[in-house]
Design a protein around this motif. Structure first.
Motif, PDB file in Angstrom:
ATOM      1  N   LYS A   1       1.980   0.456  12.742  1.00  0.00           N
ATOM      2  CA  LYS A   1       2.319   1.715  13.435  1.00  0.00           C
ATOM      3  C   LYS A   1       3.451   2.426  12.702  1.00  0.00           C
ATOM      4  N   SER A   2       4.300   1.641  12.023  1.00  0.00           N
ATOM      5  CA  SER A   2       5.349   2.188  11.160  1.00  0.00           C
ATOM      6  C   SER A   2       5.714   1.056  10.211  1.00  0.00           C
TER       7      SER A   2
ATOM      8  N   SER B   1      -1.458   7.008   5.993  1.00  0.00           N
ATOM      9  CA  SER B   1      -0.538   7.530   7.012  1.00  0.00           C
ATOM     10  C   SER B   1      -0.516   6.551   8.184  1.00  0.00           C
ATOM     11  N   PHE B   2       0.626   6.445   8.821  1.00  0.00           N
ATOM     12  CA  PHE B   2       0.723   5.598  10.028  1.00  0.00           C
ATOM     13  C   PHE B   2       0.028   6.292  11.194  1.00  0.00           C
TER      14      PHE B   2
ATOM     15  N   CYS C   1      -6.528  -0.147   4.643  1.00  0.00           N
ATOM     16  CA  CYS C   1      -6.002  -0.704   3.390  1.00  0.00           C
ATOM     17  C   CYS C   1      -6.493  -2.139   3.222  1.00  0.00           C
ATOM     18  N   ILE C   2      -6.455  -2.615   1.978  1.00  0.00           N
ATOM     19  CA  ILE C   2      -6.570  -4.058   1.768  1.00  0.00           C
ATOM     20  C   ILE C   2      -5.391  -4.494   0.906  1.00  0.00           C
ATOM     21  N   ALA C   3      -5.024  -5.768   1.007  1.00  0.00           N
ATOM     22  CA  ALA C   3      -3.867  -6.264   0.264  1.00  0.00           C
ATOM     23  C   ALA C   3      -3.993  -7.765   0.067  1.00  0.00           C
ATOM     24  N   GLY C   4      -3.124  -8.343  -0.770  1.00  0.00           N
ATOM     25  CA  GLY C   4      -3.132  -9.790  -1.017  1.00  0.00           C
ATOM     26  C   GLY C   4      -3.982 -10.130  -2.225  1.00  0.00           C
TER      27      GLY C   4
ATOM     28  N   ASN D   1       0.812  -1.224   0.000  1.00  0.00           N
ATOM     29  CA  ASN D   1       0.000   0.000   0.000  1.00  0.00           C
ATOM     30  C   ASN D   1       0.845   1.274   0.000  1.00  0.00           C
ATOM     31  N   LEU D   2       2.157   1.130   0.231  1.00  0.00           N
ATOM     32  CA  LEU D   2       3.033   2.312   0.208  1.00  0.00           C
ATOM     33  C   LEU D   2       3.630   2.535  -1.182  1.00  0.00           C
ATOM     34  N   ILE D   3       3.246   1.699  -2.159  1.00  0.00           N
ATOM     35  CA  ILE D   3       3.774   1.858  -3.528  1.00  0.00           C
ATOM     36  C   ILE D   3       3.115   3.033  -4.273  1.00  0.00           C
ATOM     37  N   PRO D   4       1.788   3.144  -4.293  1.00  0.00           N
ATOM     38  CA  PRO D   4       1.171   4.236  -5.073  1.00  0.00           C
ATOM     39  C   PRO D   4       1.491   5.614  -4.480  1.00  0.00           C
ATOM     40  N   ASP D   5       1.296   6.664  -5.270  1.00  0.00           N
ATOM     41  CA  ASP D   5       1.551   8.031  -4.776  1.00  0.00           C
ATOM     42  C   ASP D   5       0.650   8.372  -3.587  1.00  0.00           C
ATOM     43  N   ARG D   6      -0.623   7.937  -3.679  1.00  0.00           N
ATOM     44  CA  ARG D   6      -1.544   8.198  -2.560  1.00  0.00           C
ATOM     45  C   ARG D   6      -1.363   7.075  -1.536  1.00  0.00           C
TER      46      ARG D   6
END
Ligand code: KG4
Ligand code: ZN
Length: 353
Positions: free
Chosen positions: A164-165, A145-146, A285-288, A137-142
């Motif tokens: 948390k980080s 925030s932690f 976020c969602i992932a996977g 989820n930290l790949i896209p520009d948007r």
């Protein structure tokens, strides 16, 4: 020999590049061989080779997967470097998926990454596959925030993670039995669909009525999930109906897919909503692999709009297994000098910490 290698790697702490670190990453935990290049936190290439060989077996065959990784790895690494227009001597660190996954598959990627790090005399970074799904989820520009929450839904795992980080991730809920991806794949198998059935259920569900058939949802305390009961209730339901009409599945495929999909989504989002309310966190976020599901993406977005939460979903290519997510995770580890020594070994199972 081990002593020498350990010492070599310890020295890397002092040679951190602070001008746009170039990370080269390999992912080979299951049946996708992937390589990616990331410069200064931006993904320059994310090449993924799928393995078709498993389709006729109705699931991933571990021995065939590791053989296919052996065949794919050099062309995939080559393609990722070419696509990124990066030369070997520009690489600042080599990252790989260390765990969890199929051991034979993990070994191909880990041995390749170790050899590359040794040959280039660059640090090696070992990455936890499930943590990488979260940080995709930290790949896209948007970006979120932690602290943020992530619902990670894949073929082997279903977890709610509190981030948390980038280096402080904890699991606050998880499945007690089957993963959400398994629930999709096993239901698809019962409907006579080939492996992996998740994307096919998604496709047929678009034409079907999600309220046509009702399947019971489990009652599990807290933030944990359970999917094994759903598979059993679908099995008994199909056995009963096909006894009356052998063509039942064929005639009702779209409605069956839509109803199964909406039950899985409902189980997932009820718990995710509870986690958001309990923690008060508003970046979700969602992932996977299962986050590629169009029904889940829509329902998740709706839930966030309704509750005034911020929804984050990685682009499709970063949802299923990919080396881009390994590269971004390694990028954060690089600045923490979280390097592995060359004696690190791949592991089928992994503790979270
Ligand atoms: O994350 P992933 O690529 O691999 C693992 O680490 O397990 O997830 C694979 C899982 C499979 O169960 C597959 O059926 C599911 O993700 N999947 C989907 C969709 N695309 C992939 N499930 C439902 N709908 C989809 N569109
Ligand atoms: Zn995965």
């Amino acid at each position: 020999m081990k002593e020498e290698l350990d010492n070599d790697n310890k020295n890397f702490g002092s040679v951190i590049s602070d001008k746009g670190a170039v990370i080269f990453a390999i992912e080979s935990s299951c049946d996708e061989t992937s390589a990616a290049v990331c410069r200064d936190g931006n993904i320059l290439s994310n090449f993924i080779a799928n393995q078709k060989v498993h389709e006729r077996y109705g699931g991933v065959v571990p021995e065939l997967a590791s053989r296919a990784h052996m065949q794919n790895i050099i062309p995939v690494v080559d393609a990722a470097l070419k696509q990124a227009n990066v030369q070997m001597d520009e690489i600042d660190a080599v990252a790989f998926t260390q765990a969890p996954g199929l051991i034979g598959s993990l070994l191909v990627g880990s041995q390749f990454a170790k050899s590359m790090a040794l040959a280039l005399n660059k640090p090696l970074i070992a990455v936890h596959h499930m943590q990488a799904h979260v940080l995709s989820n930290l790949i896209p520009d948007r970006k979120p925030s932690f602290p943020f929450l992530c619902l990670t839904v894949s073929g082997g795992h279903t977890q709610i993670v509190l981030a948390k980080s980038a280096s402080d991730l904890s699991v606050i809920g998880e499945t007690l039995d089957d993963a959400a991806g398994e629930a999709f794949d096993k239901s698809a198998k019962l409907l006579g669909l080939p492996y992996p059935g998740g994307p096919l259920i998604d496709k047929y569900a678009k034409e079907g009525n999600p309220k046509r058939f009702a399947f019971a949802e489990p009652h599990i305390d807290g933030l944990d999930f359970s999917f094994s009961g759903l598979k059993t209730s679908i099995l008994y339901f199909l056995q009963k109906e096909t006894k009356k009409d052998p063509g039942f599945v064929e005639k009702n495929l779209a409605d069956l897919c839509a109803s199964i999909q909406s039950t899985i989504i409902s189980i997932l989002l009820k718990k995710y909503k509870r986690a958001a309310l309990q923690t008060g966190i508003k970046d979700l976020c969602i992932a996977g692999g299962v986050s590629a599901n169009s029904g889940l993406r829509n329902a998740f977005n709706e839930m966030c709009v309704h509750n005034e939460w911020n929804a984050f979903i990685p682009p499709f290519e970063y949802c299923t297994d990919n080396a881009g997510m390994i590269a971004i995770t390694a990028y954060y580890k690089y600045f923490e000098r979280d390097f592995a020594d060359l004696s690190v070994s791949a592991s089928a199972r992994a503790t979270w910490d």
